[in-house]
Design a protein around this motif. Sequence first.
Motif, PDB file in Angstrom:
ATOM      1  N   LEU A 167       4.316  21.477   3.845  1.00  0.00           N
ATOM      2  CA  LEU A 167       3.127  21.260   3.025  1.00  0.00           C
ATOM      3  C   LEU A 167       2.824  19.770   2.902  1.00  0.00           C
ATOM      4  CD1 LEU A 167       1.604  23.069   0.256  1.00  0.00           C
ATOM      5  CD2 LEU A 167       2.415  20.821  -0.421  1.00  0.00           C
ATOM      6  N   ILE A 168       3.836  18.973   2.622  1.00  0.00           N
ATOM      7  CA  ILE A 168       3.640  17.526   2.513  1.00  0.00           C
ATOM      8  C   ILE A 168       3.197  16.958   3.859  1.00  0.00           C
ATOM      9  CG2 ILE A 168       4.769  15.310   2.030  1.00  0.00           C
ATOM     10  CD1 ILE A 168       6.676  16.966   0.173  1.00  0.00           C
ATOM     11  N   GLY A 169       3.822  17.410   4.936  1.00  0.00           N
ATOM     12  CA  GLY A 169       3.409  16.980   6.265  1.00  0.00           C
ATOM     13  C   GLY A 169       1.966  17.323   6.569  1.00  0.00           C
ATOM     14  N   ASN A 170       1.536  18.507   6.144  1.00  0.00           N
ATOM     15  CA  ASN A 170       0.137  18.902   6.344  1.00  0.00           C
ATOM     16  C   ASN A 170      -0.806  18.017   5.543  1.00  0.00           C
ATOM     17  OD1 ASN A 170       0.822  20.932   8.128  1.00  0.00           O
ATOM     18  ND2 ASN A 170       0.896  22.495   6.544  1.00  0.00           N
ATOM     19  N   LEU A 171      -0.406  17.624   4.332  1.00  0.00           N
ATOM     20  CA  LEU A 171      -1.216  16.689   3.547  1.00  0.00           C
ATOM     21  C   LEU A 171      -1.381  15.370   4.298  1.00  0.00           C
ATOM     22  CD1 LEU A 171       0.259  17.236  -0.032  1.00  0.00           C
ATOM     23  CD2 LEU A 171      -1.953  18.020   0.804  1.00  0.00           C
ATOM     24  N   ILE A 172      -0.291  14.923   4.922  1.00  0.00           N
ATOM     25  CA  ILE A 172      -0.342  13.683   5.699  1.00  0.00           C
ATOM     26  C   ILE A 172      -1.237  13.871   6.919  1.00  0.00           C
ATOM     27  CG2 ILE A 172       1.013  12.095   7.132  1.00  0.00           C
ATOM     28  CD1 ILE A 172       3.366  12.653   5.127  1.00  0.00           C
ATOM     29  N   ASP A 173      -1.043  14.955   7.660  1.00  0.00           N
ATOM     30  CA  ASP A 173      -1.870  15.223   8.845  1.00  0.00           C
ATOM     31  C   ASP A 173      -3.355  15.270   8.500  1.00  0.00           C
ATOM     32  OD1 ASP A 173       0.186  15.349  10.709  1.00  0.00           O
ATOM     33  OD2 ASP A 173       0.376  17.536  10.575  1.00  0.00           O
ATOM     34  N   ASP A 174      -3.683  15.891   7.372  1.00  0.00           N
ATOM     35  CA  ASP A 174      -5.077  16.054   6.962  1.00  0.00           C
ATOM     36  C   ASP A 174      -5.617  14.837   6.212  1.00  0.00           C
ATOM     37  OD1 ASP A 174      -4.926  18.585   8.060  1.00  0.00           O
ATOM     38  OD2 ASP A 174      -4.610  19.590   6.130  1.00  0.00           O
ATOM     39  N   LYS A 175      -4.762  13.825   6.040  1.00  0.00           N
ATOM     40  CA  LYS A 175      -5.109  12.632   5.265  1.00  0.00           C
ATOM     41  C   LYS A 175      -5.627  13.014   3.873  1.00  0.00           C
ATOM     42  CE  LYS A 175      -6.052   9.706   9.297  1.00  0.00           C
ATOM     43  NZ  LYS A 175      -4.785   9.870   9.810  1.00  0.00           N
ATOM     44  N   ASN A 176      -4.944  13.980   3.274  1.00  0.00           N
ATOM     45  CA  ASN A 176      -5.310  14.483   1.955  1.00  0.00           C
ATOM     46  C   ASN A 176      -4.516  13.711   0.893  1.00  0.00           C
ATOM     47  OD1 ASN A 176      -6.371  15.954  -0.082  1.00  0.00           O
ATOM     48  ND2 ASN A 176      -5.404  17.885   0.459  1.00  0.00           N
ATOM     49  N   TYR A 177      -4.780  12.402   0.834  1.00  0.00           N
ATOM     50  CA  TYR A 177      -4.132  11.518  -0.108  1.00  0.00           C
ATOM     51  C   TYR A 177      -5.094  10.389  -0.451  1.00  0.00           C
ATOM     52  CZ  TYR A 177      -3.032   9.478   4.464  1.00  0.00           C
ATOM     53  OH  TYR A 177      -3.096   9.009   5.745  1.00  0.00           O
ATOM     54  N   GLN A 178      -4.754   9.629  -1.484  1.00  0.00           N
ATOM     55  CA  GLN A 178      -5.602   8.521  -1.911  1.00  0.00           C
ATOM     56  C   GLN A 178      -4.819   7.228  -1.844  1.00  0.00           C
ATOM     57  OE1 GLN A 178      -7.236   9.422  -5.743  1.00  0.00           O
ATOM     58  NE2 GLN A 178      -8.365  11.176  -4.989  1.00  0.00           N
ATOM     59  N   GLN A 179      -5.427   6.221  -1.229  1.00  0.00           N
ATOM     60  CA  GLN A 179      -4.768   4.933  -1.075  1.00  0.00           C
ATOM     61  C   GLN A 179      -4.677   4.219  -2.424  1.00  0.00           C
ATOM     62  OE1 GLN A 179      -6.310   2.525   2.056  1.00  0.00           O
ATOM     63  NE2 GLN A 179      -5.061   0.777   1.538  1.00  0.00           N
ATOM     64  N   ARG A 180      -3.535   3.610  -2.668  1.00  0.00           N
ATOM     65  CA  ARG A 180      -3.293   2.826  -3.876  1.00  0.00           C
ATOM     66  C   ARG A 180      -2.614   1.526  -3.459  1.00  0.00           C
ATOM     67  NH1 ARG A 180      -6.291   6.171  -5.949  1.00  0.00           N
ATOM     68  NH2 ARG A 180      -5.652   7.754  -7.439  1.00  0.00           N
ATOM     69  N   ALA A 181      -2.672   0.547  -4.340  1.00  0.00           N
ATOM     70  CA  ALA A 181      -1.985  -0.722  -4.100  1.00  0.00           C
ATOM     71  C   ALA A 181      -1.179  -1.078  -5.331  1.00  0.00           C
ATOM     72  CB  ALA A 181      -2.987  -1.823  -3.784  1.00  0.00           C
ATOM     73  N   ILE A 182      -0.012  -1.676  -5.097  1.00  0.00           N
ATOM     74  CA  ILE A 182       0.830  -2.131  -6.223  1.00  0.00           C
ATOM     75  C   ILE A 182       0.994  -3.620  -6.133  1.00  0.00           C
ATOM     76  CG2 ILE A 182       2.068   0.005  -6.654  1.00  0.00           C
ATOM     77  CD1 ILE A 182       4.320  -1.061  -4.918  1.00  0.00           C
ATOM     78  N   THR A 184       0.833  -1.194   0.000  1.00  0.00           N
ATOM     79  CA  THR A 184       0.000   0.000   0.000  1.00  0.00           C
ATOM     80  C   THR A 184       0.868   1.244   0.000  1.00  0.00           C
ATOM     81  OG1 THR A 184      -1.743  -1.126   1.212  1.00  0.00           O
ATOM     82  CG2 THR A 184      -1.770   1.259   1.270  1.00  0.00           C
ATOM     83  N   TYR A 185       0.463   2.198  -0.806  1.00  0.00           N
ATOM     84  CA  TYR A 185       1.067   3.520  -0.758  1.00  0.00           C
ATOM     85  C   TYR A 185      -0.063   4.523  -0.955  1.00  0.00           C
ATOM     86  CZ  TYR A 185       0.766   4.035  -5.837  1.00  0.00           C
ATOM     87  OH  TYR A 185       0.309   4.147  -7.120  1.00  0.00           O
ATOM     88  N   TYR A 186       0.240   5.785  -0.827  1.00  0.00           N
ATOM     89  CA  TYR A 186      -0.761   6.826  -0.941  1.00  0.00           C
ATOM     90  C   TYR A 186      -0.324   7.833  -2.000  1.00  0.00           C
ATOM     91  CZ  TYR A 186      -2.218   4.649   3.340  1.00  0.00           C
ATOM     92  OH  TYR A 186      -2.611   3.714   4.268  1.00  0.00           O
ATOM     93  N   ALA A 187      -1.255   8.206  -2.866  1.00  0.00           N
ATOM     94  CA  ALA A 187      -0.968   9.147  -3.947  1.00  0.00           C
ATOM     95  C   ALA A 187      -1.386  10.553  -3.534  1.00  0.00           C
ATOM     96  CB  ALA A 187      -1.714   8.735  -5.204  1.00  0.00           C
ATOM     97  N   VAL A 188      -0.550  11.530  -3.882  1.00  0.00           N
ATOM     98  CA  VAL A 188      -0.864  12.939  -3.637  1.00  0.00           C
ATOM     99  C   VAL A 188      -0.629  13.730  -4.924  1.00  0.00           C
ATOM    100  CG1 VAL A 188      -0.363  12.979  -1.167  1.00  0.00           C
ATOM    101  CG2 VAL A 188       1.466  13.440  -2.784  1.00  0.00           C
TER     102      VAL A 188
END
Length: 82
Positions: A67-82, A4-8
């Motif tokens: 900014l990237i840390g804030n995206l992580i804190d706000d869970k402003n990403y989409q889960q992906r699987a490889i 699992t990883y997360y896309a931003v």
Amino acid sequence: MSATYYAVKFDFEGKHYDGRLTPTVKKGHEDPASWHVVLNDVFFGHLNKNGQHWEVNEQRPPALTELIGNLIDDKNYQQRAI
């Protein structure tokens, strides 16, 4: 088994970024201890939170790191699987 990883996606100082955030979780903990970050197919670094501030193990712009840390804190990403 898939990983699992997360896309931003975001813009910063006039540049568009597509990125991948991969959490590293320590055994016995639920929350990630750090995040492996790749932006526009280039390794950005490993982010971790120190108190209220985000840090990266590479020399990177502090504003971009936050900014990237804030995206992580706000869970402003989409889960992906490889």
